[in-house]
Design an enzyme around this catalytic site. Structure first.
Site, PDB file in Angstrom:
ATOM      1  N   SER A  68       0.812  -1.211   0.000  1.00 17.59           N
ATOM      2  CA  SER A  68       0.000   0.000   0.000  1.00 17.59           C
ATOM      3  C   SER A  68       0.848   1.265   0.000  1.00 17.59           C
ATOM      4  CB  SER A  68      -0.941   0.014   1.212  1.00 17.59           C
ATOM      5  OG  SER A  68      -1.885  -1.027   1.143  1.00 17.59           O
TER       6      SER A  68
ATOM      7  N   CYS B 163      -9.466  -2.042   3.688  1.00 14.23           N
ATOM      8  CA  CYS B 163      -8.708  -0.902   3.177  1.00 14.23           C
ATOM      9  C   CYS B 163      -9.111  -0.559   1.741  1.00 14.23           C
ATOM     10  CB  CYS B 163      -7.207  -1.176   3.311  1.00 14.23           C
ATOM     11  SG  CYS B 163      -6.195   0.318   3.273  1.00 14.23           S
TER      12      CYS B 163
ATOM     13  N   GLY C   8      -4.966   6.786   2.161  1.00 12.48           N
ATOM     14  CA  GLY C   8      -5.034   8.204   1.844  1.00 12.48           C
ATOM     15  C   GLY C   8      -6.344   8.600   1.199  1.00 12.48           C
ATOM     16  N   PHE C   9      -7.210   7.612   0.919  1.00  3.62           N
ATOM     17  CA  PHE C   9      -8.527   7.856   0.335  1.00  3.62           C
ATOM     18  C   PHE C   9      -9.587   7.265   1.257  1.00  3.62           C
ATOM     19  CE2 PHE C   9      -5.577   8.083  -3.143  1.00  3.62           C
ATOM     20  CZ  PHE C   9      -6.084   9.062  -3.992  1.00  3.62           C
TER      21      PHE C   9
ATOM     22  N   HIS D 149      -6.925  -2.434   9.183  1.00  3.15           N
ATOM     23  CA  HIS D 149      -6.245  -3.714   8.945  1.00  3.15           C
ATOM     24  C   HIS D 149      -6.432  -4.687  10.107  1.00  3.15           C
ATOM     25  CE1 HIS D 149      -4.004  -2.754   5.248  1.00  3.15           C
ATOM     26  NE2 HIS D 149      -4.062  -1.517   5.709  1.00  3.15           N
TER      27      HIS D 149
ATOM     28  N   GLU E 279      -5.701  -7.785  10.140  1.00  2.00           N
ATOM     29  CA  GLU E 279      -4.602  -8.762  10.216  1.00  2.00           C
ATOM     30  C   GLU E 279      -3.440  -8.212  11.030  1.00  2.00           C
ATOM     31  OE1 GLU E 279      -2.952  -5.972   7.497  1.00  2.00           O
ATOM     32  OE2 GLU E 279      -4.972  -6.783   7.660  1.00  2.00           O
TER      33      GLU E 279
END
Length: 373
Positions: free
Chosen positions: A47, A254, A298-299, A348, A350
């Site tokens: 990412s 995400c 970032g979005f 996240h 995980e």
């Protein structure tokens, strides 16, 4: 021997320091992450592709690099910014220093700068294009090259980080379910967390077709984290619409949350400086519980928090929100009978470097496939 290095932001702000990692020059979007640990997982997270990452924690590299904690096969950050790198790593698992690892993979970094001032600047002005160089030490000359770089808005990057071919992560113990995971920049811990729950995971390229997905006869569909602007990611969005139409249970994290939002007819937008770190508080609106989460995005999805949205596949609603800025952190799709059909989160679960508050979401995915959600 360290060399002089220069960091220049697209608005002209510059920071002089010394080289850390490889020498040369590099360009990307300047962002910051607030995690005090887990730098190895951060560096190898796809990412962060095309981003120059600033660590807000002042001491980085203390535990070196080991051979177990990578989230992918390489370092993905475009550049690395730290204040005070460890001179000598000290950890029983360490195989090499962080500096050596950065050098071996050609990652240009800078150290010895005021990362607090840089972080405050990015919080006030927003994430922006930047460059690091050990070769161009004139701020105006480096700025000229920074301004030639493409911005993150409009960047379609999933195809640059996805797997080249399908691979299978077998279930641990008895196989209970089969899941297709579309790799938009997946981290290695994600299929491991599913495998621990008896799920055989078929990780497919971002370009996988509907026929290829259905050929596996999956019990559920998963879409991973990843870099870039979700508005450019047409194929995964179209694929997800077709799978939702067929009633396939879905879980996204995400970038997979943003793709889910777009498949439901919602918009996305770029955050000023994003959420990156392992200390982000999120409210689960269904239970009232607060989770401390790991994030890197970032979005975000543009959805009404207090209202439901009718879609061709069911009723969509916001399931989780950020307690820092009220940004949408999760979506849920339910049928006419109130049963959950699909869900996603912006963070996240995980979380290889922690925290693990959100690990229950993988159990929720299992319940969804069992028809108990």
């Amino acid at each position: 021997m360290s060399q002089p290095a220069l960091l220049v932001l697209e608005d002209g702000r510059s920071f002089a320091g010394t080289s850390y990692g490889a020498t040369g020059e590099t360009y990307g979007e300047a962002v910051f992450t607030t995690g005090m640990t887990g730098y190895q997982e951060t560096l190898t997270d796809p990412s962060y592709h095309r981003q120059i990452v600033t660590q807000t924690a002042p001491h980085i590299g203390n535990t070196g690099i080991n051979d177990e904690d990578d989230e992918s096969e390489r370092i993905w950050v475009a550049g690395y910014v730290v204040r005070d790198p460890a001179r000598v790593p000290s950890n029983w698992r360490a195989k090499r220093s962080l500096d050596d690892q950065l050098k071996s993979q050609g990652i240009v970094g800078i150290s010895g700068i005021d990362t607090r001032a840089l972080t405050r600047h990015l919080r006030e002005r927003g994430a922006m294009r930047a460059g690091i160089s050990t070769e161009i030490l004139d701020p105006s000359a480096l700025l000229e090259k920074v301004l030639q770089q493409a911005p993150m808005v409009g960047a379609d990057l999933a195809d640059e980080v996805t797997t080249a071919e399908t691979y299978v992560v077998p279930a641990v113990g008895e196989r209970r379910f089969t899941v297709v995971a579309l790799d938009l920049g997946i981290k290695s811990m994600t299929p491991k967390r599913m495998a621990e729950r008896g799920i055989e995971v078929h990780v497919m390229p971002a370009t996988a077709s509907l026929d290829e997905v259905l050929a596996v006869n999956p019990d559920g569909i998963f879409m991973s984290n990843g870099p870039g602007d979700p508005e450019t990611t047409e194929h995964p969005t179209t694929l997800l619409k077709e799978l939702l139409q067929r009633g396939k249970p879905y879980f996204g994290i995400c970038f997979g949350n943003q793709v889910f939002g777009r498949a439901l007819g919602l918009g996305t937008f770029k955050l000023k400086y994003g959420h990156r770190g392992i200390n982000q508080p999120v409210l689960d609106r269904a239970t009232g519980k607060v989770e401390i989460t790991a994030q890197n995005h970032g979005f975000a999805v543009d959805a009404p928090i207090e209202e439901t949205v009718e879609t061709p596949y069911g009723t969509a609603e916001v399931s989780h929100v950020s307690l820092n800025d009220n940004v949408v952190e999760g979506l849920r799709l339910t049928g006419r009978d109130g049963r959950v059909l699909a869900f996603s989160v912006q963070y996240h679960p995980e979380a290889a470097a922690g925290p693990h508050d959100s690990a229950y979401l993988f159990d929720r995915f299992v319940e969804l496939m069992e028809g108990r959600a």
